[in-house]
Design a protein around this motif. Sequence first.
Motif, PDB file in Angstrom:
ATOM      1  N   ILE A  43       0.904  -1.121  -0.114  1.00  0.00           N
ATOM      2  CA  ILE A  43      -0.027  -0.160   0.020  1.00  0.00           C
ATOM      3  C   ILE A  43       0.908   1.325  -0.011  1.00  0.00           C
ATOM      4  CG2 ILE A  43      -1.760   1.246   1.194  1.00  0.00           C
ATOM      5  CD1 ILE A  43      -2.427  -1.585   2.664  1.00  0.00           C
ATOM      6  N   PRO A  44       0.607   2.217  -0.775  1.00  0.00           N
ATOM      7  CA  PRO A  44       1.376   3.537  -0.708  1.00  0.00           C
ATOM      8  C   PRO A  44       1.687   3.932   0.658  1.00  0.00           C
ATOM      9  CG  PRO A  44      -0.330   3.547  -2.341  1.00  0.00           C
ATOM     10  CD  PRO A  44      -0.497   2.281  -1.854  1.00  0.00           C
ATOM     11  N   GLY A  45       2.814   4.278   0.745  1.00  0.00           N
ATOM     12  CA  GLY A  45       3.423   5.015   2.063  1.00  0.00           C
ATOM     13  C   GLY A  45       3.716   3.926   3.089  1.00  0.00           C
ATOM     14  N   VAL A  79      -1.022   4.279   7.327  1.00  0.00           N
ATOM     15  CA  VAL A  79      -1.221   4.175   5.849  1.00  0.00           C
ATOM     16  C   VAL A  79      -2.575   4.665   5.720  1.00  0.00           C
ATOM     17  CG1 VAL A  79       0.683   2.812   5.079  1.00  0.00           C
ATOM     18  CG2 VAL A  79      -1.833   1.955   5.579  1.00  0.00           C
ATOM     19  N   THR A  80      -3.141   4.952   4.220  1.00  0.00           N
ATOM     20  CA  THR A  80      -4.580   5.110   4.047  1.00  0.00           C
ATOM     21  C   THR A  80      -4.754   4.374   2.617  1.00  0.00           C
ATOM     22  OG1 THR A  80      -4.533   7.615   4.864  1.00  0.00           O
ATOM     23  CG2 THR A  80      -6.440   6.738   3.400  1.00  0.00           C
ATOM     24  N   PHE A  81      -5.638   3.416   2.822  1.00  0.00           N
ATOM     25  CA  PHE A  81      -5.986   2.663   1.663  1.00  0.00           C
ATOM     26  C   PHE A  81      -6.466   3.422   0.515  1.00  0.00           C
ATOM     27  CE2 PHE A  81      -6.327  -0.647   4.813  1.00  0.00           C
ATOM     28  CZ  PHE A  81      -5.628  -1.727   4.118  1.00  0.00           C
ATOM     29  N   PRO A  82      -6.012   3.033  -0.560  1.00  0.00           N
ATOM     30  CA  PRO A  82      -6.710   3.942  -1.837  1.00  0.00           C
ATOM     31  C   PRO A  82      -8.080   4.183  -2.002  1.00  0.00           C
ATOM     32  CG  PRO A  82      -4.769   2.585  -2.534  1.00  0.00           C
ATOM     33  CD  PRO A  82      -5.063   2.158  -1.116  1.00  0.00           C
ATOM     34  N   GLU A  83      -8.633   5.001  -2.588  1.00  0.00           N
ATOM     35  CA  GLU A  83     -10.069   4.938  -2.732  1.00  0.00           C
ATOM     36  C   GLU A  83     -10.534   3.932  -3.917  1.00  0.00           C
ATOM     37  OE1 GLU A  83     -12.458   6.500  -1.416  1.00  0.00           O
ATOM     38  OE2 GLU A  83     -11.225   8.124  -0.314  1.00  0.00           O
ATOM     39  N   LYS A  99     -11.727   0.808   1.468  1.00  0.00           N
ATOM     40  CA  LYS A  99     -11.544   2.031   0.307  1.00  0.00           C
ATOM     41  C   LYS A  99     -11.340   3.352   1.264  1.00  0.00           C
ATOM     42  CE  LYS A  99     -13.584   0.166  -3.644  1.00  0.00           C
ATOM     43  NZ  LYS A  99     -14.763   0.371  -4.630  1.00  0.00           N
ATOM     44  N   GLY A 100     -10.500   3.947   1.116  1.00  0.00           N
ATOM     45  CA  GLY A 100     -10.115   5.454   1.641  1.00  0.00           C
ATOM     46  C   GLY A 100      -9.790   5.412   3.133  1.00  0.00           C
ATOM     47  N   LYS A 101      -9.849   3.871   3.831  1.00  0.00           N
ATOM     48  CA  LYS A 101      -9.974   4.122   5.276  1.00  0.00           C
ATOM     49  C   LYS A 101      -8.334   4.116   5.801  1.00  0.00           C
ATOM     50  CE  LYS A 101     -14.038   3.143   6.298  1.00  0.00           C
ATOM     51  NZ  LYS A 101     -14.884   1.804   6.794  1.00  0.00           N
TER      52      LYS A 101
END
Length: 432
Positions: free
Chosen positions: A197-199, A217-221, A229-231
């Motif tokens: 996941i990014p980051g 991290v933040t999950f991609p939309e 999603k987005g969490k």
Amino acid sequence: MKATWEKIEKNKVVLNVEVDAEQVAVALDKAFKKVAAKANIPGFRKGKVPRQIFEAKFGVESLYQDALDILLPEVYVQAVEESSIEPVDRPDVEIEQFGKGQALIFKATVIVKPEVQLGEYKGLEVEQKADAVSEDEIAEELKRLQQRHAELVVLEEGTAENGDIAVIDFEGFVDGVPFEGGKGESHSLELGSGSFIPGFEEQVVGLAKGEEKDVNVTFPEEYHSEELKGKEAVFKVTVRDIKRKNLPELDDEFAKDVSEFDTLDEFKQDIVTRLQERKQKSNEQELESSLVEKAAANAEVEVPEAMITTEVEQMYTEFGNRLQMQGMDLAMYLQFTGQDEATVKQQMRTDAARRVRNNLVIEAIAKAESISASEEEINEELERLSSQYQRSTDELRAILSANGSLDTLQNDLTSRKTIAFLVENSKAVEVA
């Protein structure tokens, strides 16, 4: 059987088909035999009930659907062949008349292959790139070979850097609650690969063996899991080991280890030869693609959505096959990239539309120039495949004929000849 057709929209036609009563009767007979084999009627064994008794009990109408299922596919294909249309999607069938003692009359609305209005395709100008290999390209190839043959050394001291393999335990939490698929043990993660996941990977850089950290991290939309999603999530990470690539020295010993050459100079010369061949092939493919794109841009054609959807499905299957060759499957890819199947397919639509359009234009050029693969060329291709797959040409021809791929082979060869025709009739402009 009678079949006529009329165009109702640009790429949509209606087939009007009438099938004589005799064919309907044959289909009803087949339907009866199929249904009677399972019918339970007191006093008769299965499959032995007389037709008139069956119809008296259940009605002849009970045979209609089975009869249509038997008859429609056969007569539809025949009607398509007689009408010389090329459907690209399933038909929408409307039954207008069907019954015992009657002819079958139906309409089939279907999307057909579009017509192509060709523009200019001869004398097209294309850039022809040089095949020379630069020193930077040679150095990059040697670096790649160094990486491939590097020795992984466990780092006892120091911290993780990009390019290292971090062996980690991790568990993910959203709002303090662990989620499915968010836990792993002794997972080897190449830092800087972008596979998580990014980051995530950036926060592992700088950790030492045995160190723990909460990675935020933040999950991609567009993540594949609706629940994530987005969490925002927290991963509790423990570094078990850090492995660093120990690159071999670029010397004669390296050349001996990775090739059949005794010196690094000899090996470099071989690299130059291979890079030139690779670049020449790449330039040829780029030139061909450019010509096809230009010919397609000059043509007028409206590509039906059905053809694009079919091409997307084909591309998605091809993508899955390539992943398997790399030791990964689609499910794993979707998890790592945070995408779902619909998102990936949507991303493929632009390329799919372009591929369909280009193929239609190539086909139209082949028709305009009377280009086709000869029987001799088909035999030559079968000989090549025979050597590749260690099977006789007769066996390959039988296999391809049985699964309908012989026409595909012929079409592929025709496309290649058509693209070669475009190259022969182009104007190359040399560039550095």
